[in-house]
Design a protein around this motif. Structure first.
Motif, PDB file in Angstrom:
ATOM      1  N   PHE A   1       0.815  -1.213   0.000  1.00  0.00           N
ATOM      2  CA  PHE A   1       0.000   0.000   0.000  1.00  0.00           C
ATOM      3  C   PHE A   1       0.849   1.263   0.000  1.00  0.00           C
ATOM      4  O   PHE A   1       0.347   2.347  -0.331  1.00  0.00           O
TER       5      PHE A   1
ATOM      6  N   TYR B   1      -2.112  -0.168  -6.704  1.00  0.00           N
ATOM      7  CA  TYR B   1      -2.455  -0.871  -5.468  1.00  0.00           C
ATOM      8  C   TYR B   1      -3.962  -1.056  -5.322  1.00  0.00           C
ATOM      9  O   TYR B   1      -4.416  -2.009  -4.691  1.00  0.00           O
TER      10      TYR B   1
ATOM     11  N   ALA C   1      -5.637  -4.243  -3.764  1.00  0.00           N
ATOM     12  CA  ALA C   1      -6.529  -4.190  -2.606  1.00  0.00           C
ATOM     13  C   ALA C   1      -7.852  -4.887  -2.911  1.00  0.00           C
ATOM     14  O   ALA C   1      -8.423  -5.563  -2.042  1.00  0.00           O
TER      15      ALA C   1
ATOM     16  N   THR D   1      -7.247  -8.584  -2.452  1.00  0.00           N
ATOM     17  CA  THR D   1      -7.127  -8.994  -1.050  1.00  0.00           C
ATOM     18  C   THR D   1      -8.460  -8.870  -0.315  1.00  0.00           C
ATOM     19  O   THR D   1      -8.680  -9.559   0.691  1.00  0.00           O
TER      20      THR D   1
ATOM     21  N   PRO E   1      -5.571  -9.246   4.068  1.00  0.00           N
ATOM     22  CA  PRO E   1      -4.853  -7.987   4.321  1.00  0.00           C
ATOM     23  C   PRO E   1      -3.779  -8.107   5.398  1.00  0.00           C
ATOM     24  O   PRO E   1      -2.680  -7.555   5.246  1.00  0.00           O
TER      25      PRO E   1
ATOM     26  N   CYS F   1      -1.012  -5.355   5.043  1.00  0.00           N
ATOM     27  CA  CYS F   1      -1.730  -4.250   4.412  1.00  0.00           C
ATOM     28  C   CYS F   1      -3.090  -4.037   5.069  1.00  0.00           C
ATOM     29  O   CYS F   1      -4.082  -3.716   4.409  1.00  0.00           O
TER      30      CYS F   1
ATOM     31  N   THR G   1      -2.171   0.393   8.250  1.00  0.00           N
ATOM     32  CA  THR G   1      -1.785   1.088   7.017  1.00  0.00           C
ATOM     33  C   THR G   1      -1.813   2.597   7.221  1.00  0.00           C
ATOM     34  O   THR G   1      -0.838   3.299   6.930  1.00  0.00           O
TER      35      THR G   1
ATOM     36  N   HIS H   1      -8.272   2.223  -0.258  1.00  0.00           N
ATOM     37  CA  HIS H   1      -7.988   0.841   0.148  1.00  0.00           C
ATOM     38  C   HIS H   1      -9.254   0.163   0.660  1.00  0.00           C
ATOM     39  O   HIS H   1      -9.581  -0.967   0.264  1.00  0.00           O
TER      40      HIS H   1
ATOM     41  N   ARG I   1     -11.102  -2.959  -1.320  1.00  0.00           N
ATOM     42  CA  ARG I   1     -11.310  -4.232  -0.632  1.00  0.00           C
ATOM     43  C   ARG I   1     -12.798  -4.600  -0.628  1.00  0.00           C
ATOM     44  O   ARG I   1     -13.163  -5.770  -0.776  1.00  0.00           O
TER      45      ARG I   1
END
Length: 404
Positions: free
Chosen positions: A64, A79, A83, A86, A93, A98, A103, A262, A266
């Motif tokens: 990240f 990224y 993300a 993940t 994560p 991450c 983070t 992020h 996700r």
């Protein structure tokens, strides 16, 4: 706008996908079964530590961070897609180091931390040796307006003294959580966005007490969890203040831009996995002589889920691109847009997938849908509620027309 992932990003994404396929997905069910069988679930199982070492050995670590010194030198837009991948697993994560809130806390230390603060904590966080929590929200005030904060961080000579109660401090239950970032009121007479400070607090400092862990829909999300934490006459050297007293809001704004990308990517990964569950169920079950995928309004539900995910991804990639090219100030509206749009999108798709699964959808023994629903619902409050983000978008939109 150019959403083309760089060659470096493509390499990392391909390796993350392979690691997820070969190492993480195969052990997920056994991991959660073992954890749920324990009397004490506030532990890190050996398989997680083993996978973290494997990920680190493959360079799939701290991805990240956009600089080569601390991270992998990936763009936010690179990224973002990692993300998303993940986000298909609740445990991925952490395995890649991450995971929030570490983070954001690492980003704060890199951008605002002193050499002393970095020496004490940054290296250990980057190595995955310790974890952290962020203590901002309070039980006694409407924390959607952070200027309501009542907890204090008062400078007394060479010390800063903390008092107050925080809650929904994510990660506070993790056995490796060793340091907290506390935000409190330092200068009540200053302009409202210069009144607060952020302070680094070792968790074992006298006066810091985890009062209780807070359940979400009856579950505690072990071994991470969300806690209520009291700070009673907590005394630290003044050097524990990050960047100096009164800069808390400045730091908070710098912390939240990339972090929200992020979170949202996700969530898009979680939505993709949810849609996969929906389709497998809808194509394998029949009712009234037809597959569920062709029954009633289900074709519309399926189509809308796919379209919503695609729209959400494009908006989030635009936000990441703006962060890469214009910084946080150039992406302020988009940062709020994605945070309002994506969790609601995920919640809707999870709810519809639960419906298609029938009774099985509301039990976590066979499917992860209840956990996904709780995750989506909490995300509509975490890092600011939907209403605050929509208000920001409306304010910035109106500003465009004020001088016309």
């Amino acid at each position: 706008m150019d959403f083309t992932i760089s060659a470096k990003g493509q390499d990392y994404l391909a390796r993350v996908k392979a690691f997820m396929r070969d190492e993480i997905f195969p052990i997920e069910q056994a991991y959660f079964s073992e954890l749920s069988s324990l009397d004490n679930r506030w532990v890190v199982l050996p398989v997680i530590r083993e996978l973290k070492e494997k990920a680190k050995a493959q360079g799939l670590w701290n991805m990240f961070l956009p600089d080569d010194e601390h991270g992998c030198g990936l763009l936010n837009s690179d990224y973002a897609l990692i993300a998303e991948e993940t986000g298909r697993s609740f445990i991925a994560p952490e395995i890649f180091n991450c995971n929030a809130p570490d983070t954001g806390n690492m980003e704060v230390l890199i951008k605002y931390g002193s050499d002393e603060q970095k020496d004490a904590w940054l290296g250990r966080l980057l190595a995955g040796e310790v974890r952290s929590a962020f203590c901002m929200t309070e039980p006694g005030v409407a924390s959607s307006d952070a200027t309501n904060m009542e907890a204090t961080a008062i400078v007394e000579g060479d010390e800063v003294v903390l008092n107050g109660v925080k809650w929904w401090s994510t990660g506070i239950g993790h056995p490796d959580c060793k340091v907290l970032v506390f935000m409190g009121l330092s200068h009540p007479d200053a302009p409202k966005h210069q009144q607060h400070s952020m302070v680094l607090v070792p968790k074992d400092t006298p006066g810091v007490k985890v009062e209780r862990m807070l359940p979400v829909f009856g579950e505690y999300d072990e071994p991470y969890g969300h806690g209520e934490v009291s700070f009673t006459d907590v005394r630290l050297p003044k050097t524990a203040i990050i960047a100096g007293a009164g800069r808390g809001f400045e730091i908070a704004q710098g912390r939240l831009g990339p972090g929200r990308v992020h979170h949202c990517m996700r969530a898009i990964g979680a939505a993709e996995r949810t849609l996969e569950l929906m389709m497998k169920r809808a194509l394998s079950r029949e009712a009234f002589g037809r597959p569920l995928a062709k029954l009633g309004g289900n074709p519309d539900i399926i189509a809308n889920a796919r379209m919503s995910i695609e729209q959400a991804r494009l908006l989030t990639l635009k936000c990441a691109w703006l962060l890469d090219t214009q910084g946080v100030k150039g992406a302020m509206s988009e940062v709020s847009m994605i945070k309002a749009v994506i969790p609601q999108m995920l919640q809707t798709i999870v709810d519809q997938t639960i419906q298609i699964h029938g009774g099985a959808g509301v039990s976590d023994d066979d499917f992860a849908l209840t956990g996904l629903f709780a995750y989506a619902r909490v995300l509509r409050l975490a890092d600011g509620p939907d209403e605050v983000h929509r208000a920001t978008v409306a304010k910035l939109e109106a500003k465009k027309y004020m001088n016309k």
